[in-house]
Design an enzyme around this catalytic site. Structure first.
Site, mmCIF file in Angstrom:
data_model
loop_
_atom_site.group_PDB
_atom_site.id
_atom_site.type_symbol
_atom_site.label_atom_id
_atom_site.label_comp_id
_atom_site.label_asym_id
_atom_site.label_seq_id
_atom_site.Cartn_x
_atom_site.Cartn_y
_atom_site.Cartn_z
ATOM 1 N N GLU A 28 0.619 -1.194 0.098
ATOM 2 C CA GLU A 28 0.079 0.018 -0.052
ATOM 3 C C GLU A 28 1.005 1.422 -0.124
ATOM 4 O O GLU A 28 1.713 1.296 0.719
ATOM 5 C CB GLU A 28 -0.810 0.107 1.168
ATOM 6 C CG GLU A 28 -1.590 1.184 1.437
ATOM 7 C CD GLU A 28 -2.477 1.937 0.295
ATOM 8 O OE1 GLU A 28 -2.339 3.025 -0.167
ATOM 9 O OE2 GLU A 28 -3.267 0.971 -0.285
ATOM 10 N N GLY A 41 -18.761 8.221 -0.243
ATOM 11 C CA GLY A 41 -20.138 8.235 0.435
ATOM 12 C C GLY A 41 -20.641 6.949 0.957
ATOM 13 O O GLY A 41 -21.477 6.713 1.840
ATOM 14 N N ALA A 151 4.282 0.218 -5.162
ATOM 15 C CA ALA A 151 5.032 -0.780 -6.261
ATOM 16 C C ALA A 151 5.614 -0.071 -7.280
ATOM 17 O O ALA A 151 4.979 1.122 -7.863
ATOM 18 C CB ALA A 151 3.948 -1.807 -6.827
ATOM 19 N N ASP A 225 -0.977 5.055 -10.817
ATOM 20 C CA ASP A 225 0.238 4.204 -11.008
ATOM 21 C C ASP A 225 0.050 2.729 -11.432
ATOM 22 O O ASP A 225 0.872 2.061 -12.195
ATOM 23 C CB ASP A 225 0.803 3.917 -9.441
ATOM 24 C CG ASP A 225 1.381 5.484 -8.999
ATOM 25 O OD1 ASP A 225 1.444 6.201 -9.711
ATOM 26 O OD2 ASP A 225 1.135 5.627 -7.606
ATOM 27 N N ARG A 283 -24.950 11.893 -13.494
ATOM 28 C CA ARG A 283 -24.108 12.911 -12.992
ATOM 29 C C ARG A 283 -23.511 13.678 -13.998
ATOM 30 O O ARG A 283 -23.225 14.950 -13.854
ATOM 31 C CB ARG A 283 -22.651 12.034 -11.917
ATOM 32 C CG ARG A 283 -23.388 11.608 -10.922
ATOM 33 C CD ARG A 283 -22.296 10.648 -10.138
ATOM 34 N NE ARG A 283 -22.632 10.342 -8.891
ATOM 35 C CZ ARG A 283 -22.040 9.469 -7.874
ATOM 36 N NH1 ARG A 283 -21.111 9.118 -8.325
ATOM 37 N NH2 ARG A 283 -22.536 9.253 -6.728
ATOM 38 N N HIS A 397 -14.263 10.251 -10.492
ATOM 39 C CA HIS A 397 -14.185 8.853 -10.796
ATOM 40 C C HIS A 397 -13.477 8.756 -12.179
ATOM 41 O O HIS A 397 -13.855 9.499 -13.128
ATOM 42 C CB HIS A 397 -15.339 7.948 -10.740
ATOM 43 C CG HIS A 397 -15.282 6.438 -10.769
ATOM 44 N ND1 HIS A 397 -15.218 5.787 -9.429
ATOM 45 C CD2 HIS A 397 -14.971 5.613 -11.721
ATOM 46 C CE1 HIS A 397 -14.945 4.389 -9.908
ATOM 47 N NE2 HIS A 397 -14.711 4.337 -11.260
ATOM 48 N N GLU A 426 -11.307 0.617 -9.438
ATOM 49 C CA GLU A 426 -11.202 1.896 -10.354
ATOM 50 C C GLU A 426 -10.016 1.678 -11.309
ATOM 51 O O GLU A 426 -10.131 2.601 -12.469
ATOM 52 C CB GLU A 426 -11.189 3.274 -9.478
ATOM 53 C CG GLU A 426 -11.343 4.505 -10.348
ATOM 54 C CD GLU A 426 -11.555 5.550 -9.326
ATOM 55 O OE1 GLU A 426 -11.696 6.743 -10.130
ATOM 56 O OE2 GLU A 426 -11.555 5.497 -8.243
ATOM 57 N N ALA A 441 -19.713 2.378 -7.840
ATOM 58 C CA ALA A 441 -18.174 2.172 -7.619
ATOM 59 C C ALA A 441 -17.992 0.931 -6.659
ATOM 60 O O ALA A 441 -17.222 0.142 -6.595
ATOM 61 C CB ALA A 441 -17.596 3.435 -7.452
#
Length: 460
Positions: A28, A41, A151, A225, A283, A397, A426, A441
């Site tokens: 991470e 949310g 990474a 990344d 949206r 997003h 994502e 999502a």
């Protein structure tokens, strides 16, 4: 090996262990787990007969599928959309078995195009990540978590199979993890301003997505990344121009954590005091309408119906009392007073509310903006106090990314699996098309995160 410890990575880790993985190593980039899922949310769309029927909500997987395809401008991959919509409820049930506690009431996230959004009893996405993080602790030394470890390279053998990953811990200690399968769960690139401008040739090509437009994601994390790593293994990258803006960003930051903005019974009011769009629209439709308003901003107006108790935390874990104290939200007992506070004509503001109330009182009747009160929560807004908060569009997003199949295997340009490489969340593309539905999502994160973990453990 799992690259990324957000919601997707956590789901993949638990699923991999449940499906026979002897050991899981999470790399991470941040100093903690949870990623952008933590600050989401928390809306999770799923067709849930038990909860929906109790509220009188008429829904089906087919309706969910059609809404997702339509909302994504019909360019999403039908197989992936079918998998998502069919498996979202089984994923909810799986999450409940892991310890997640959902609210019984089903809502409708902004731009959800349907009332099927689940929310955890704990605030926001933390309701999910906290449970999965604790679940991993039960596996003891079968789980290794390396935070502050971005990474930098996928390790491949001569045949082109991904067999590990290397990175750098705390900026100085080299780390190499050899593993028979690697999962990319690195999230999107919404905070990478330079890159998002380079690929912005789609829905928002007429908008400059520079520093003036913030993002709801964690800046350090959402840099894309994973896309570089995937490319190095010859995975296909698709749909990068499909970037989503959310209408409910905070001016200056783009964050949304100041007030619960999703759901119903909140109006979009421009600086003339008028409504200008159907509040239940997708949206992208909402954002395009906002950009046409004076200064590209608007007031989100709500009343006692949304906040009957100023001391009670909402779904984001914040209270109206706190938001008022911070000065983020304006409060008035009457619409005349509110009009003065937000500097709009009182007659326009009252007419806007009356217009909405007429539609909310006559379910199934379309108003001039196309708003139809079909949600079981839709109701007239009549009583004070009234609350208003200034809002702007924000990058929310990125729908493009690694091409995958329904087993969450990363695919190359010929549609063949890249041996040993999986991806979910994502960082992937093809599921949401050109516009993601609100609430899809988190459904994606846990549905495909779960699948990626199982596939990687079984090396499908």
């Amino acid at each position: 090996a799992i690259i990324g410890g957000g919601g997707t990575g956590l789901a993949a880790a638990v699923s991999a262990l449940e499906n026979g993985a002897k050991k899981v190593v999470i790399l991470e980039k941040l100093g903690y787990l949870g990623g952008s899922t933590n600050v989401s949310g928390g809306a999770l769309n799923a067709v849930d007969d038990k909860r929906q029927k109790a509220q009188g909500i008429d829904d089906s997987v087919q309706k969910f599928y059609e809404a997702t395809m339509k909302g994504g401008h019909n360019v999403g991959n039908p197989e992936l959309v079918k998998y998502l919509t069919e498996n979202a409820c089984p994923t909810v049930e799986w999450m409940e078995k892991e310890g997640v506690v959902f609210r019984d009431k089903i809502g409708a996230a902004t731009g959800s195009l349907g009332q099927r959004s689940h929310y955890g009893k704990k605030p926001a996405g933390y309701a999910y990540t906290s449970v999965f993080e604790n679940k991993l602790k039960e596996y003891g030394d079968r789980v290794v978590v390396l935070t502050e470890t971005p990474a930098s390279k996928l390790i491949m053998d001569k045949s082109g199979r991904v067999i590990g990953v290397s990175g750098l811990h705390a900026g100085k200690q080299p780390v190499t993890v050899m593993a028979p399968s690697v999962i990319l769960a690195t999230g999107g690139f919404g905070a990478n301003v330079k890159f998002r401008q380079e690929v912005n040739t789609g829905v928002w090509k007429e908008v400059t997505l520079d520093n003036r437009i913030g993002t709801t994601n964690i800046n350090k994390a959402a840099q894309g990344d994973g896309l570089k790593l995937a490319k190095s293994a010859h995975a296909d990258i698709i749909g990068l121009s499909d970037i989503q803006l959310h209408p409910n960003g905070t001016p200056g930051t783009g964050l949304m954590q100041d007030i619960a903005t999703s759901g119903r019974n909140r109006l979009f009011i421009n600086k003339n005091g008028d409504r200008f769009v159907s509040e239940s629209a997708a949206r992208d439709t909402l954002c395009k309408a906002i950009f046409k308003q004076p200064d590209g901003t608007y007031w989100l107006l709500m009343n006692k119906l949304r906040y009957p108790d100023e001391n009670k935390p909402d779904r984001m874990g914040v209270t109206m009392k706190d938001m008022l104290a911070l000065g983020r939200v304006k409060k008035a007992d009457t619409l005349d007073e509110m009009a003065k506070l937000i500097n709009v004509p009182a007659d326009h503001l009252k007419a806007a509310v009356a217009e909405y109330n007429k539609a909310a009182s006559n379910k199934g009747t379309k108003d001039k903006f196309g708003f139809v009160a079909t949600n079981t929560d839709d109701a007239p807004m009549t009583e004070g106090p009234w609350y208003a908060c200034l809002k702007v569009p924000t990058v929310h997003h990125t729908m493009g990314g690694v091409r995958i199949d329904t087993l969450a295997r990363a695919l190359d340009k010929d549609g063949k699996p890249v041996p040993g490489l999986y991806a979910a969340g994502e960082v992937t593309g093809g599921i949401h098309g050109a516009n993601r539905l609100g609430g899809n999502a988190i459904a994606d994160v846990f549905t495909f995160g779960r699948q990626a973990g199982a596939s990687a453990a079984q090396q499908k």
